[in-house]
Each structure stands twice: as C-alpha cells, then as structure tokens.
Scaffold this motif. Structure first.
Motif, PDB file in Angstrom:
ATOM      1  N   LEU A 156       2.302  -5.762  -6.414  1.00 33.81           N
ATOM      2  CA  LEU A 156       2.426  -4.477  -7.100  1.00 33.81           C
ATOM      3  C   LEU A 156       2.114  -4.624  -8.586  1.00 33.81           C
ATOM      4  CD1 LEU A 156       5.604  -2.920  -5.439  1.00 33.81           C
ATOM      5  CD2 LEU A 156       3.291  -1.976  -5.397  1.00 33.81           C
ATOM      6  N   ALA A 157       2.577  -5.712  -9.177  1.00 38.37           N
ATOM      7  CA  ALA A 157       2.276  -5.953 -10.589  1.00 38.37           C
ATOM      8  C   ALA A 157       0.775  -6.129 -10.801  1.00 38.37           C
ATOM      9  CB  ALA A 157       3.037  -7.175 -11.087  1.00 38.37           C
ATOM     10  N   LYS A 158       0.103  -6.774  -9.866  1.00 39.72           N
ATOM     11  CA  LYS A 158      -1.342  -6.973  -9.984  1.00 39.72           C
ATOM     12  C   LYS A 158      -2.096  -5.652  -9.913  1.00 39.72           C
ATOM     13  CE  LYS A 158      -1.577 -11.741  -8.314  1.00 39.72           C
ATOM     14  NZ  LYS A 158      -2.038 -12.658  -7.234  1.00 39.72           N
ATOM     15  N   ARG A 159      -1.449  -4.628  -9.369  1.00 36.79           N
ATOM     16  CA  ARG A 159      -2.062  -3.297  -9.327  1.00 36.79           C
ATOM     17  C   ARG A 159      -1.795  -2.504 -10.607  1.00 36.79           C
ATOM     18  NH1 ARG A 159      -2.532  -0.378  -3.661  1.00 36.79           N
ATOM     19  NH2 ARG A 159      -3.006  -2.147  -2.297  1.00 36.79           N
ATOM     20  N   GLU A 162       0.829  -1.209   0.000  1.00 38.45           N
ATOM     21  CA  GLU A 162       0.000   0.000   0.000  1.00 38.45           C
ATOM     22  C   GLU A 162       0.865   1.262   0.000  1.00 38.45           C
ATOM     23  OE1 GLU A 162      -3.620   1.664  -0.474  1.00 38.45           O
ATOM     24  OE2 GLU A 162      -3.324  -0.483  -0.162  1.00 38.45           O
ATOM     25  N   VAL A 163       1.877   1.302   0.834  1.00 40.72           N
ATOM     26  CA  VAL A 163       2.746   2.478   0.904  1.00 40.72           C
ATOM     27  C   VAL A 163       3.542   2.635  -0.385  1.00 40.72           C
ATOM     28  CG1 VAL A 163       4.746   3.495   2.063  1.00 40.72           C
ATOM     29  CG2 VAL A 163       2.898   2.497   3.410  1.00 40.72           C
ATOM     30  N   LEU A 164       4.110   1.546  -0.881  1.00 36.86           N
ATOM     31  CA  LEU A 164       4.909   1.622  -2.100  1.00 36.86           C
ATOM     32  C   LEU A 164       4.066   2.091  -3.283  1.00 36.86           C
ATOM     33  CD1 LEU A 164       6.984  -1.664  -1.712  1.00 36.86           C
ATOM     34  CD2 LEU A 164       7.850   0.674  -1.500  1.00 36.86           C
ATOM     35  N   ALA A 165       2.857   1.576  -3.396  1.00 36.03           N
ATOM     36  CA  ALA A 165       1.978   1.989  -4.486  1.00 36.03           C
ATOM     37  C   ALA A 165       1.646   3.471  -4.397  1.00 36.03           C
ATOM     38  CB  ALA A 165       0.698   1.152  -4.463  1.00 36.03           C
ATOM     39  N   GLY A 166       1.509   3.971  -3.166  1.00 34.58           N
ATOM     40  CA  GLY A 166       1.201   5.378  -2.986  1.00 34.58           C
ATOM     41  C   GLY A 166       2.369   6.301  -3.276  1.00 34.58           C
TER      42      GLY A 166
END
Length: 242
Positions: free
Chosen positions: A56-59, A31-35
């Motif tokens: 992360l890839a799935k996002r 969550e933090v990395l994606a943000g």
C-alpha cells in the motif's frame, strides 16, 4: 509449539507459520483496500511483518502500522524502504495515535487474537476514534466451521500430503485452538494458536456500539455477497460525517 507472543515466531512467520501467496492473497487484499481509501491516510491494525502495509505504501498511501509485537515491527522496518510508513508498537484495542485516518483495516483473522468479547468491542471503539468523519473500517476474518465438527468438538480444515490442520472448538466460551502440522520436512513441525471466533452478526453489533454504520458484507476479496458457503467474511463500516 504453543506461542505466548508473536515475538517468539516473528523470524519464521512469513515463511513457515503464515506464508501468503502474493497472487492469491496479498494482491487482491491490497487492491480492495486501495480502492476503498477516500484519501491517503491509512492505518493497519495488527500489521505484523508488513505484507499488506508495504504494497500500500508503494502505491503512494501514507500508512501507519500498529502491532503489539516489537519483533514483528522490527522485521517490517527491516523489509521496507518507503518513507511513507510509520510504525507503532502497541495494543490495537487501546493505542492512542495523534492522527485520524481515511481507512483502518484489520485482516487475516486479527480480531480473533483478542480472546475476550470486551477486548474485541474495545478494538472497534478505538478504531472509530481514529477514523475521520466518513472514514471506513474493514475487518476480514474466518467464518467458524461448526458444521465441519466430526468428533470431540474437532473440525479439520486441511488434510493434505504435507500439511494437516484442524480446529478444536470450545462452544461455551466461543474459542478455538487451531493445530497445524507441517509434514514436508524430515521432522514434523507443530504449531498452534488460540482464537475467539466471531460471527458476522456479532461484529455488526460491535460496530453499532462503536457508532459505525455497516455498509458492506462480502464473502471474499472479489466482493461476492456474503453467504454461508464462504470460508471468510469481510465487513466494512463507515463513520458518520457528523
């Protein structure tokens, strides 16, 4: 068991060596990395078996995963079906990729597996070379527990019915050996790893030497301000725009 390379433990890493609770560890990290990512291009150093890479890839991120262990990378490749993951076998301190990234991260104590100060500095410099202008570099690692040392330079960190863990420090060379004992089965499973621990102030200097600007200092994935009460630190640097 004292392992010489991650190839030796890749097949049991997720379940027996370093199990991660998805709700407690994986999801908050992702969550933090994606943000933090300002774009879609992300690089994970010491990616291991892909427990952060794959979510992360799935996002929808384009994630490149680097690890020095061919066996760990093989497991990552077997686990994922996402086309937006690229894998590379190489050393995070000097691998050269033909791409720059919006976000580079090194989590779960990965920096401490470089057991020499110069190697750790080289890792920072290599990350900086692979960042886009304005891109971010994040490191998460444990805080040394020197205050927990009770005797013979040994600091326990887990004393449970089915699990015991303690660290033996070498204060002169700034290294430690972590001993882990799994008592849950019919026989005791023993495992140990060696690390060069790093202080937040030391990593701040490494970032400066790499030309990066420190912008965040957290004590957990909830983004609480780092203090001596925390067990880990999360530091984020930014590469200047010009």
């Amino acid at each position: 068991m004292v392992f010489q390379s991650f190839d030796e433990i890749a097949s049991v890493y997720d379940e027996d060596i370093y199990p991660l609770n998805e709700k407690e560890f994986v999801n908050p990290t992702v969550e933090v990395l994606a943000g933090l990512a300002s774009g879609t291009d992300i690089l994970e150093l010491a990616a291991g078996t892909g427990r952060i890479t794959i979510p992360l890839a799935k996002r929808g991120f384009q994630v490149s995963a680097v690890d020095i262990s061919p066996a760990m990378i093989q497991i990552l490749e077997e686990k994922h079906s996402e086309e937006n993951i690229k894998t590379f076998i190489g050393d995070m301190k000097n691998i050269q990729l033909d791409q720059t990234f919006d976000l580079i991260y090194l989590v779960f104590n990965g920096i401490t597996y470089l057991k020499d100060l110069n190697e750790q500095v080289d890792c920072f410099k290599n990350a900086a070379r692979h960042l886009k202008p304005g891109g971010l570099f994040l490191i998460e690692t444990f805080l040394p527990k020197l205050d927990k040392i009770i005797m013979d330079q040994t600091a326990p960190y887990a004393l449970e019915e089915e699990y015991i863990g303690f660290d033996k420090y070498d204060l002169i060379n700034q290294t430690l050996t972590s001993y882990q004992f799994d008592l849950s089965g019919e026989r005791i499973n023993k495992f140990q790893t060696k690390h060069r621990y790093v202080w937040p102030s030391e990593m701040e200097l490494m970032g400066n030497l790499a030309g990066l600007k420190l912008i965040k200092k957290w004590g957990n994935w909830e983004k609480d301000e780092l203090s001596s009460e925390h067990d880990e630190c999360i530091l984020v640097w930014q590469k200047p725009e010009n």
